[in-house]
Design a protein around this motif. Structure first.
Motif, PDB file in Angstrom:
ATOM      1  N   UNK A   1       7.723  -5.757   5.868  1.00 21.10           N
ATOM      2  CA  UNK A   1       7.846  -7.180   6.148  1.00 21.10           C
ATOM      3  C   UNK A   1       7.596  -7.945   4.856  1.00 21.10           C
ATOM      4  N   UNK A   2       8.579  -8.750   4.467  1.00 22.14           N
ATOM      5  CA  UNK A   2       8.428  -9.603   3.300  1.00 22.14           C
ATOM      6  C   UNK A   2       7.646 -10.845   3.691  1.00 22.14           C
ATOM      7  N   UNK A   3       6.796 -11.304   2.778  1.00 22.27           N
ATOM      8  CA  UNK A   3       5.938 -12.451   3.063  1.00 22.27           C
ATOM      9  C   UNK A   3       6.064 -13.464   1.934  1.00 22.27           C
ATOM     10  N   UNK A   4       6.232 -14.723   2.328  1.00 16.82           N
ATOM     11  CA  UNK A   4       6.267 -15.829   1.364  1.00 16.82           C
ATOM     12  C   UNK A   4       5.282 -16.888   1.845  1.00 16.82           C
ATOM     13  N   UNK A   5       4.887 -17.758   0.951  1.00 16.02           N
ATOM     14  CA  UNK A   5       3.886 -18.768   1.289  1.00 16.02           C
ATOM     15  C   UNK A   5       4.165 -20.045   0.498  1.00 16.02           C
ATOM     16  N   UNK A   6       3.742 -21.169   1.063  1.00 12.32           N
ATOM     17  CA  UNK A   6       3.857 -22.434   0.335  1.00 12.32           C
ATOM     18  C   UNK A   6       2.574 -22.685  -0.453  1.00 12.32           C
TER      19      UNK A   6
ATOM     20  N   UNK B   1       5.074  -2.853   7.762  1.00  9.65           N
ATOM     21  CA  UNK B   1       5.009  -3.615   9.004  1.00  9.65           C
ATOM     22  C   UNK B   1       3.822  -3.195   9.861  1.00  9.65           C
ATOM     23  N   UNK B   2       3.492  -1.925   9.863  1.00  9.27           N
ATOM     24  CA  UNK B   2       2.358  -1.462  10.672  1.00  9.27           C
ATOM     25  C   UNK B   2       1.026  -2.020  10.157  1.00  9.27           C
ATOM     26  N   UNK B   3       1.003  -2.542   8.928  1.00 10.55           N
ATOM     27  CA  UNK B   3      -0.208  -3.128   8.351  1.00 10.55           C
ATOM     28  C   UNK B   3      -0.168  -4.659   8.335  1.00 10.55           C
ATOM     29  N   UNK B   4       0.861  -5.244   8.928  1.00 12.49           N
ATOM     30  CA  UNK B   4       1.062  -6.692   8.842  1.00 12.49           C
ATOM     31  C   UNK B   4      -0.092  -7.486   9.447  1.00 12.49           C
ATOM     32  N   UNK B   5      -0.511  -7.151  10.644  1.00 13.47           N
ATOM     33  CA  UNK B   5      -1.578  -7.915  11.312  1.00 13.47           C
ATOM     34  C   UNK B   5      -2.870  -7.842  10.503  1.00 13.47           C
ATOM     35  N   UNK B   6      -3.205  -6.675   9.993  1.00 10.71           N
ATOM     36  CA  UNK B   6      -4.406  -6.522   9.161  1.00 10.71           C
ATOM     37  C   UNK B   6      -4.304  -7.400   7.920  1.00 10.71           C
ATOM     38  N   UNK B   7      -3.123  -7.406   7.297  1.00 10.98           N
ATOM     39  CA  UNK B   7      -2.916  -8.242   6.114  1.00 10.98           C
ATOM     40  C   UNK B   7      -3.091  -9.724   6.463  1.00 10.98           C
ATOM     41  N   UNK B   8      -2.470 -10.157   7.566  1.00  8.53           N
ATOM     42  CA  UNK B   8      -2.545 -11.567   7.945  1.00  8.53           C
ATOM     43  C   UNK B   8      -3.977 -11.994   8.267  1.00  8.53           C
TER      44      UNK B   8
END
Length: 138
Positions: free
Chosen positions: A14-19, A34-41
């Motif tokens: 999952x690619x992630x961008x931010x303002x 992707x399996x680590x996305x929730x932990x990252x967020x």
């Protein structure tokens, strides 16, 4: 004011961008499994104020939902459950991968660098977020 974070969801990455804090400029942040996305967020939200999540919405050319939308339903449900007070919005992600690849060419990246799928996903997330910001609908 907090940041807006955008996700270009994929089965593997999952690619992630931010303002920025003023919600003016979209920048690529990273790509995570992707399996680590929730932990990252969770970790990111603990250290940064985030006002909203924008998730890419895959659509067909006729504007109907893409088949990959079915794969996204569990993610959207999980985000709503884990972050119940976080608004989640959708942004059309058609052609973002092609636009990301073209951006890489225009930036002068060599062929080997352009094969980096994680970078394509991060740039795609940035394009999704910039498109969302360009609508000024928030």
């Amino acid at each position: 004011m907090g940041r807006i974070i955008a996700l270009d969801f994929g089965k593997v990455r999952t690619g992630i961008a931010v303002t920025d804090e003023l919600q003016i400029i979209a920048s690529g942040l990273t790509t995570v499994a992707t399996k680590e996305l929730i932990t990252f967020l969770k970790a990111y939200f603990a250290k940064e104020k985030v006002d909203k999540i924008v998730v890419g919405e895959p659509k067909q050319m006729d504007n109907s939902a893409s088949e990959s939308e079915i794969l996204m339903a569990p993610l959207l449900e999980k985000l709503a459950k884990i972050f119940p007070h976080m608004p989640i919005e959708r942004e059309d992600e058609r052609f973002t991968s092609k636009m990301a690849f073209q951006t890489m060419i225009d930036s002068g990246l060599n062929k080997k660098q352009r094969r980096n799928k994680a970078l394509v996903d991060e740039i795609s997330a940035t394009i999704i977020l910039q498109s969302y910001l360009g609508k000024s609908n928030f």
